[in-house]
Design an enzyme around this catalytic site. Structure first.
Site, short mmCIF file in Angstrom:
data_model
loop_
_atom_site.label_atom_id
_atom_site.label_comp_id
_atom_site.label_asym_id
_atom_site.label_seq_id
_atom_site.Cartn_x
_atom_site.Cartn_y
_atom_site.Cartn_z
N ASP A 64 -6.85 -1.01 -8.64
CA ASP A 64 -5.94 -1.89 -8.48
C ASP A 64 -5.51 -2.87 -9.41
OD1 ASP A 64 -8.29 -3.09 -8.00
OD2 ASP A 64 -7.86 -3.89 -6.04
N HIS A 65 -6.63 -3.38 -10.50
CA HIS A 65 -6.29 -4.35 -11.23
C HIS A 65 -5.76 -3.92 -12.59
CE1 HIS A 65 -9.21 -6.42 -8.69
NE2 HIS A 65 -9.45 -7.43 -9.54
N ASP A 119 -16.24 -7.67 -6.47
CA ASP A 119 -15.18 -8.52 -6.88
C ASP A 119 -15.27 -9.66 -5.61
OD1 ASP A 119 -12.07 -8.35 -7.73
OD2 ASP A 119 -12.27 -9.41 -5.75
N ARG A 379 -5.99 -18.20 -6.80
CA ARG A 379 -6.47 -18.79 -7.89
C ARG A 379 -5.28 -19.42 -8.95
NH1 ARG A 379 -11.73 -14.70 -8.80
NH2 ARG A 379 -12.81 -16.23 -7.24
N SER A 535 -14.53 -15.62 -10.32
CA SER A 535 -14.83 -14.09 -10.17
C SER A 535 -16.33 -13.56 -10.34
CB SER A 535 -14.14 -13.15 -11.23
OG SER A 535 -14.63 -13.13 -12.50
N ARG A 537 -16.99 -11.26 -12.31
CA ARG A 537 -17.16 -10.16 -13.57
C ARG A 537 -18.51 -10.40 -14.15
NH1 ARG A 537 -11.88 -13.78 -15.63
NH2 ARG A 537 -11.23 -12.81 -13.81
C1 MIC Z 1 -10.27 -12.09 -9.93
O1 MIC Z 1 -9.69 -12.33 -9.08
O2 MIC Z 1 -10.59 -12.95 -10.75
C2 MIC Z 1 -10.89 -10.90 -10.22
C3 MIC Z 1 -10.23 -10.13 -11.08
O3 MIC Z 1 -10.47 -10.04 -8.91
C4 MIC Z 1 -12.47 -10.76 -10.19
C5 MIC Z 1 -12.72 -9.43 -10.48
C6 MIC Z 1 -12.63 -9.21 -12.26
O4 MIC Z 1 -12.68 -10.08 -12.94
O5 MIC Z 1 -12.53 -7.95 -12.46
C7 MIC Z 1 -13.11 -11.40 -9.13
O6 MIC Z 1 -12.47 -12.06 -8.36
O7 MIC Z 1 -14.14 -11.09 -8.96
FE1 SF4 Z 2 -6.82 -8.82 -7.20
FE2 SF4 Z 2 -8.49 -10.82 -7.75
FE3 SF4 Z 2 -6.09 -11.31 -7.63
FE4 SF4 Z 2 -7.32 -10.36 -5.43
S1 SF4 Z 2 -7.81 -12.42 -6.60
S2 SF4 Z 2 -5.31 -9.73 -6.14
S3 SF4 Z 2 -8.68 -8.92 -6.22
S4 SF4 Z 2 -6.98 -10.21 -9.17
#
Ligand code: MIC
Ligand code: SF4
Length: 640
Positions: A64-65, A119, A379, A535, A537
């Protein structure tokens, strides 16, 4: 004394540890999820453990990313994840099927079960009464292999909702209001339970908006009880058999109770560049808007999209605004199409994006230079949209539509009566985009497909007994993982290529960081409070480590990031006295002693070797347990 819902669920999943606040507890994990930007790493880690088949009740791999395939990299990673999933007993949600948290809620979430996901927004599952945590990929790999998940026994907060939301005031506004009250660090070390008479009118997707955004408070997780609303949602998904009622006891004890009166709540907006920078929408009315984005795991449910469609119906968006709509799942999109709401959305001039994270992670739809973007996301960290000088605001879908129609920030309450929106009793169920794993007796024959984007995982070496390192970066409070390891369409394809990805590490703060850190030899990073928020990550630990940073010394850490640093064999320390942060000068060399006697609860001595020849010392603390010290001694949890 009565128990909170969380205490009941922890007790029911307790593998070891005592449920005393601040103590470590190990939990049995029923379900796991991964997404593709962290999943490749998680599955490489799982494969290195040599376990044939996952031991969980349900594990799902979502794509999905990284859905913008502007080169072979993302497509290769997707094929790798698909093949690993089939081989090891994991369900695979194909690209286009939707955002992990939305789809998991619809199709797999079960009240009372534990879930961890690679995530940080995995607590979305708390909307359906799951005890759900965001975690690093290695933690998820361990849980898939049947291992426990460790958390620090949290403080218990309760948010008590009274009254009823007025038209145009939404679950998102409740989340923003709590961020205004508590700030992005106000939930650290706590689990937030939601209750009070006001929750009865909140549907499961609205509850999930709220538990999703609990992540922005730094909370370990958030949870709603499982009640008639939960039963109705599961019934609409054809899964009523998964329902069980769950609630805290009436005399349960909480460390803190926060009351929010829904009758008086206003539409709220989070201003750049932090989700807790919250004011009422009306205070910014008239600010010109360039872009509006509706979607993300926070606000992409059918209910959200039907309200958006009803407000857009028969209207055209302002000429200066570009509006994107990303439904959260194939289920949402097909139901919008079935009832004609999609036509109302498209007729308004909106741009339909696929059911994925999309602009939320900078995967396309970046704003224009200096552009003002209103997003229904969770965010708005600096640079996350892909345009460094963009001004990103976080709002509800209703406030987003109001801005799209008028071209300015507008209190949606001025749009006239809110059209009535009702949810169907039965949702459209079509799981054809979720591929089951290969049967156990055929799994051996499945070939793991590793494309050239997957580079060998760099092996890290253990540290010596004393360490003298160069200060490679000193940053302030609330540094996010988007500062440490930025994402976005140009960078995300290298998530499986640690050396290449390192070229972008910390570049939001200092474009010279990668080159300086590489040249410096052993490095130390100094930060303020809530370091590593955001996140899950692992790359935010892996990449500084790859660039020779050995120690991160801060006032305080965000939960998932601190564990990720430990797992990568780094030394994560906090100042015994936060005032010592100010003693550190830009050109210091810093030595750390106390590694020989490194033990749970031990202290380290930090000596600053200033460039003028003087030096001074102070103490630093850590939270490593025996097992984590083992990871450190081995150079990484993978080596131990
Ligand atoms: C995000 O919203 O920052 C992400 C991308 O979903 C991350 C995960 C990632 O960096 O792959 C998260 O929320 O953990
Ligand atoms: Fe995707 Fe992270 Fe954004 Fe949610 S907050 S939509 S999991 S990138």
């Amino acid at each position: 004394m009565g128990k909170t819902l969380t205490e009941k669920l922890i007790a029911a999943h307790l593998v070891s540890g005592s449920m005393e606040p601040g103590a470590e507890v190990a939990l049995r994990i029923d379900q796991t999820l991964t997404q593709d930007a962290t999943g490749t790493m998680a599955y490489l880690e799982f494969e290195s453990m040599g376990i044939d088949r996952v031991k969980t009740k349900r594990s799902v791999a979502y794509i999905d990313h990284n859905t913008l395939q502007s080169g072979f990299e993302n497509a290769d990673d997707h094929r790798y994840i698909q093949s690993v999933a089939a081989k090891h007993g994991i369900w695979f949600s194909r690209p286009g099927n939707g955002i992990c948290h939305q789809v998991h809620l619809e199709r797999f979430g079960v009240p009372g079960q534990t879930l961890i996901g690679s995530d940080s927004h995995t607590p979305t599952g708390g909307g359906i009464g799951m005890l759900a945590f965001g975690a690093g990929g290695m933690d998820v790999a361990v849980a898939m292999g049947g291992g426990a998940y460790y958390i620090t026994m949290p403080k218990m907060f309760k948010v008590n909702l009274t009254g009823t939301l007025r038209p145009y005031v939404t679950a998102k506004d409740i989340s923003l209001e709590l961020l205004r009250i508590l700030s992005v660090k106000g939930g650290v070390g706590a689990i937030i339970e939601w209750g009070g008479p006001g929750i009865a009118a909140l549907s499961v997707p609205e509850r999930a908006t709220i538990t999703n955004m609990g992540t922005e408070l730094g909370a370990t997780t958030s949870i709603f009880p499982s009640d008639d609303v939960t039963r109705a949602f599961l019934a609409a998904e054809g899964r009523e058999a998964d329902f069980i009622p769950l609630a805290s006891d009436p005399d349960a004890r909480y460390d803190r109770i926060i009351d929010i009166d829904l009758n008086t709540l206003q539409p709220m907006i989070a201003c750049p560049h932090s989700p807790d920078n919250v004011v009422p929408v009306e205070t910014l009315a008239g600010t010109k808007v360039d872009q509006v984005c509706i979607g993300s795991c926070t606000n992409s449910s059918l209910f959200d999209m039907l309200k958006v469609a009803a407000l857009l119906k028969g209207r055209t968006i302002a000429p200066g605004v570009s509006l994107s709509i990303s439904p959260g799942s194939k289920q949402v999109l097909t139901m919008l199409a079935d009832c004609g709401a999609l036509t109302d959305i498209l007729a308004s001039g909106a741009r339909l994006l696929e059911c994925a994270c999309g602009p939320c992670i900078g995967m396309g739809f970046s704003p224009n230079s200096g552009g003002v973007s209103l997003r229904t996301f969770n965010r708005n960290f600096l640079g996350r949209s892909g345009t460094k000088d963009a001004q990103v605001y976080l709002v509800s879908p209703e406030t987003a539509v109001a801005a799209a129609l008028t071209g300015t920030i507008t209190d949606p309450q001025t749009l006239g009566p809110m059209p009535a929106v009702t949810l169907p009793e039965q949702f459209r169920i079509d799981d054809s985009a979720v591929l089951p794993p290969a049967p156990a007796d055929e799994a051996d024959a499945v070939e793991g497909l590793r494309g050239p984007n997957i580079q060998p995982f760099p092996r890290s070496r253990p540290f010596a007994d004393t360490l003298t390192a160069e200060l490679v970066l000193k940053v302030g409070d609330n540094i996010t993982t988007d500062h440490i390891m930025p994402a976005g369409a140009k960078i995300l394809p290298y998530r499986s290529n640690i050396p290449k990805l390192s070229e972008f590490c910390f570049t939001v703060c200092d474009p010279t960081f990668p080159a300086r850190a590489r040249a410096a030899g052993d490095g130390i990073i100094v930060g303020g409070s809530n370091y590593g928020q955001g996140s899950s990550r692992e790359h935010a630990a892996l990449e500084p480590r790859f660039l020779n940073a050995k120690v991160v010394l801060v006032k305080s850490f965000a939960r998932i990031h601190e564990t990720n640093l430990k797992k990568q064999g780094m030394l994560a320390l906090t100042f015994a006295d936060g005032a010592d942060y100010d003693r550190i000068r830009e050109d210091d060399r810093i030595s750390v002693t106390g590694l020989k006697t490194f033990a749970p609860g031990s202290r380290m001595t930090i000596t600053l070797l200033h460039s003028d020849g003087t030096s001074e010392s102070f103490e630093a603390l850590h939270t490593y347990n025996e097992q984590q010290i083992g990871w450190f001694r081995a150079g990484s949890a993978l080596n131990s």
